[in-house]
Design a protein around this motif. Sequence first.
Motif, PDB file in Angstrom:
ATOM      1  N   ILE A   1       7.199   4.721   3.361  1.00 26.85           N
ATOM      2  CA  ILE A   1       6.173   4.067   2.555  1.00 26.85           C
ATOM      3  C   ILE A   1       4.756   4.419   3.022  1.00 26.85           C
ATOM      4  O   ILE A   1       3.902   4.757   2.190  1.00 26.85           O
ATOM      5  CB  ILE A   1       6.402   2.543   2.510  1.00 26.85           C
ATOM      6  CG1 ILE A   1       7.643   2.255   1.634  1.00 26.85           C
ATOM      7  CG2 ILE A   1       5.173   1.815   1.948  1.00 26.85           C
ATOM      8  CD1 ILE A   1       8.016   0.803   1.519  1.00 26.85           C
ATOM      9  N   PRO A   2       4.437   4.380   4.336  1.00 28.49           N
ATOM     10  CA  PRO A   2       3.085   4.790   4.751  1.00 28.49           C
ATOM     11  C   PRO A   2       2.744   6.220   4.334  1.00 28.49           C
ATOM     12  O   PRO A   2       1.610   6.499   3.932  1.00 28.49           O
ATOM     13  CB  PRO A   2       3.128   4.663   6.286  1.00 28.49           C
ATOM     14  CG  PRO A   2       4.191   3.648   6.541  1.00 28.49           C
ATOM     15  CD  PRO A   2       5.225   3.872   5.474  1.00 28.49           C
ATOM     16  N   ASP A   3       3.735   7.108   4.403  1.00 27.66           N
ATOM     17  CA  ASP A   3       3.499   8.495   4.005  1.00 27.66           C
ATOM     18  C   ASP A   3       3.241   8.581   2.504  1.00 27.66           C
ATOM     19  O   ASP A   3       2.351   9.309   2.047  1.00 27.66           O
ATOM     20  CB  ASP A   3       4.707   9.357   4.393  1.00 27.66           C
ATOM     21  CG  ASP A   3       4.376  10.838   4.375  1.00 27.66           C
ATOM     22  OD1 ASP A   3       4.185  11.387   3.274  1.00 27.66           O
ATOM     23  OD2 ASP A   3       4.302  11.453   5.458  1.00 27.66           O
ATOM     24  N   LEU A   4       4.013   7.847   1.720  1.00 33.34           N
ATOM     25  CA  LEU A   4       3.817   7.856   0.268  1.00 33.34           C
ATOM     26  C   LEU A   4       2.467   7.241  -0.109  1.00 33.34           C
ATOM     27  O   LEU A   4       1.779   7.737  -1.014  1.00 33.34           O
ATOM     28  CB  LEU A   4       4.953   7.082  -0.420  1.00 33.34           C
ATOM     29  CG  LEU A   4       6.312   7.791  -0.497  1.00 33.34           C
ATOM     30  CD1 LEU A   4       7.369   6.845  -1.062  1.00 33.34           C
ATOM     31  CD2 LEU A   4       6.221   9.053  -1.342  1.00 33.34           C
ATOM     32  N   VAL A   5       2.071   6.167   0.564  1.00 30.20           N
ATOM     33  CA  VAL A   5       0.783   5.531   0.274  1.00 30.20           C
ATOM     34  C   VAL A   5      -0.350   6.525   0.535  1.00 30.20           C
ATOM     35  O   VAL A   5      -1.279   6.661  -0.281  1.00 30.20           O
ATOM     36  CB  VAL A   5       0.590   4.256   1.127  1.00 30.20           C
ATOM     37  CG1 VAL A   5      -0.850   3.757   1.032  1.00 30.20           C
ATOM     38  CG2 VAL A   5       1.556   3.168   0.662  1.00 30.20           C
ATOM     39  N   HIS A   6      -0.285   7.236   1.659  1.00 28.91           N
ATOM     40  CA  HIS A   6      -1.310   8.251   1.972  1.00 28.91           C
ATOM     41  C   HIS A   6      -1.345   9.324   0.893  1.00 28.91           C
ATOM     42  O   HIS A   6      -2.425   9.706   0.423  1.00 28.91           O
ATOM     43  CB  HIS A   6      -1.004   8.880   3.329  1.00 28.91           C
ATOM     44  CG  HIS A   6      -1.769  10.143   3.596  1.00 28.91           C
ATOM     45  ND1 HIS A   6      -3.137  10.160   3.796  1.00 28.91           N
ATOM     46  CD2 HIS A   6      -1.364  11.451   3.646  1.00 28.91           C
ATOM     47  CE1 HIS A   6      -3.541  11.402   3.988  1.00 28.91           C
ATOM     48  NE2 HIS A   6      -2.492  12.206   3.902  1.00 28.91           N
ATOM     49  N   CYS A   7      -0.183   9.804   0.488  1.00 27.41           N
ATOM     50  CA  CYS A   7      -0.107  10.858  -0.530  1.00 27.41           C
ATOM     51  C   CYS A   7      -0.665  10.373  -1.869  1.00 27.41           C
ATOM     52  O   CYS A   7      -1.436  11.084  -2.523  1.00 27.41           O
ATOM     53  CB  CYS A   7       1.347  11.308  -0.681  1.00 27.41           C
ATOM     54  SG  CYS A   7       1.597  12.613  -1.905  1.00 27.41           S
ATOM     55  N   LEU A   8      -0.304   9.172  -2.281  1.00 25.96           N
ATOM     56  CA  LEU A   8      -0.728   8.649  -3.584  1.00 25.96           C
ATOM     57  C   LEU A   8      -2.224   8.343  -3.604  1.00 25.96           C
ATOM     58  O   LEU A   8      -2.915   8.617  -4.590  1.00 25.96           O
ATOM     59  CB  LEU A   8       0.078   7.391  -3.923  1.00 25.96           C
ATOM     60  CG  LEU A   8       1.578   7.633  -4.194  1.00 25.96           C
ATOM     61  CD1 LEU A   8       2.344   6.324  -4.157  1.00 25.96           C
ATOM     62  CD2 LEU A   8       1.795   8.352  -5.510  1.00 25.96           C
ATOM     63  N   LYS A   9      -2.757   7.791  -2.521  1.00 22.66           N
ATOM     64  CA  LYS A   9      -4.190   7.508  -2.459  1.00 22.66           C
ATOM     65  C   LYS A   9      -5.009   8.792  -2.417  1.00 22.66           C
ATOM     66  O   LYS A   9      -6.055   8.894  -3.059  1.00 22.66           O
ATOM     67  CB  LYS A   9      -4.489   6.638  -1.237  1.00 22.66           C
ATOM     68  CG  LYS A   9      -3.998   5.202  -1.381  1.00 22.66           C
ATOM     69  CD  LYS A   9      -4.096   4.437  -0.069  1.00 22.66           C
ATOM     70  CE  LYS A   9      -5.518   4.280   0.395  1.00 22.66           C
ATOM     71  NZ  LYS A   9      -5.602   3.489   1.653  1.00 22.66           N
ATOM     72  N   THR A  10      -4.516   9.775  -1.657  1.00 24.38           N
ATOM     73  CA  THR A  10      -5.224  11.055  -1.565  1.00 24.38           C
ATOM     74  C   THR A  10      -5.253  11.757  -2.915  1.00 24.38           C
ATOM     75  O   THR A  10      -6.234  12.432  -3.252  1.00 24.38           O
ATOM     76  CB  THR A  10      -4.538  11.968  -0.520  1.00 24.38           C
ATOM     77  OG1 THR A  10      -4.533  11.296   0.745  1.00 24.38           O
ATOM     78  CG2 THR A  10      -5.259  13.295  -0.382  1.00 24.38           C
TER      79      THR A  10
END
Length: 486
Positions: free
Chosen positions: A47-56
Amino acid sequence: MALDIKVQPRPPESAGNLAIELEKMFIEDWGGPKSALALAYLRDTVIPDLVHCLKTNWQYLDNPTFREILISKLNSQFAYPPTFAEGLTGDILLCAKAVLGKSPLSNNHPWQPWEIILRMLTIGHRLPEIAQRTGYPEAYLEKFRKQYYKFQQVIEGLADVSEEQLVNHKELAGLTVSQIRLLIDFQHRFKVFKNYYERLQAEQIIMDLGLELDPDGLIRLFEGLFSVERQVTIQRFADILKGAKTPWLTGESYFTKTCAYGLLAHWPRKQIITLLDRLMEANLLMDDTGPEQGLTLSEGAAKLIVPLVVPKLADEVQNILRSKAKDRISRTLAVLQGRNSEITIQVIRELVRRKDTSVVMCFKALQRRVPKKVFLQIIWACGQLGGKDAVNLLSKTINDRDSLVRVRTCQAMGEMADQSFYFALISALSDPVALVRENAIRALGQLKMVSALKHMERIITNPAEDPQVQRAARETKAILQKQKDI
């Protein structure tokens, strides 16, 4: 023309809720992980990795290429089966759009995510860095990189390249039509746009800092600062950008002539200072703490303006040296000395490219008035240009207290291959630093004086000698032996 600089909009404050909503989606809608270990992996890694990817990639939430990349991420990075990953991607994007809303810079063109990858590959970023900055999976990036390099190899062997020809080329079977069109267009830009490589670097800076700014405008900003380096503070430079009258800045300055004066005249002064502060935080601008305090460009920023300022400065140096003025040496030194180190290095390289040997007479006076990296470039230039002045300078620097200077001097002597260096290089075989001895040996091989054979034998049979130095001696012995047998 006024330059419009804005900070790109960031995801809203509700972005903090994205992790909560994604976890709820995984557990409630997709059956979630059953074990405590799997749940911890979901919460701490996925989830932290996906959040970073989606926000970026907020502006690409409706982009078909980003959807494809996200599917690849779930499959290759988190081991979700392809069919499962495809369905999960759709729900992840819906969740992200519900929480983050739509970006004002939303871009659905399929080329855009690939453009980011191409730019970062071209300007030299490694795959792990691209993956960290973009959130894209390394497996996808590696596949794209290989296809890009294969495309470059294919077009190098073709005189006339047509889209139809490339689409049907068997070695490009892994590329889609859309990707091939992008790569054709990308390659074409280097022919159409002047200094496109520097423009790509500027685009990356703008992306990293989140500025909505034309790349040419950023380059103009750096070019303007270069003309007044070490003469201004941030506050004073902000006044210049506002178009304020500054008595010390004459109307004949390069800054004024290039219309950089008043570049941000329509901006509030506080906002200009904020922009300059952000460039300092990114190590693009520096506050020189030396004797001549003032604002300067970093090496990275200076590289962006090399094509704009270096040819002009090289012309200026050549024109001064060709004049009959008695003070031509001091005027040349004034052009080279005190300039941004990266720019001075590139001016020296440009003069070498033009094979202008007259500049060597200035190097002796310049050598101790410049930073070490410029001094090393001067030594290299002597080796490339040669001549009596170069011989005199290198004959002194071979005894410099700095071992790197001695190494570079040996290399320059080898490039010149002037046999007058023989005894200086023989003496350097006793240097306390192994790298100096190694380069002295290789330079002696380039001189091709067979009398150095006995010294090679002595080094080869010395059990206390460094293995790399002995290897160089064996290779040089072979070169000199061939010379002796001729």
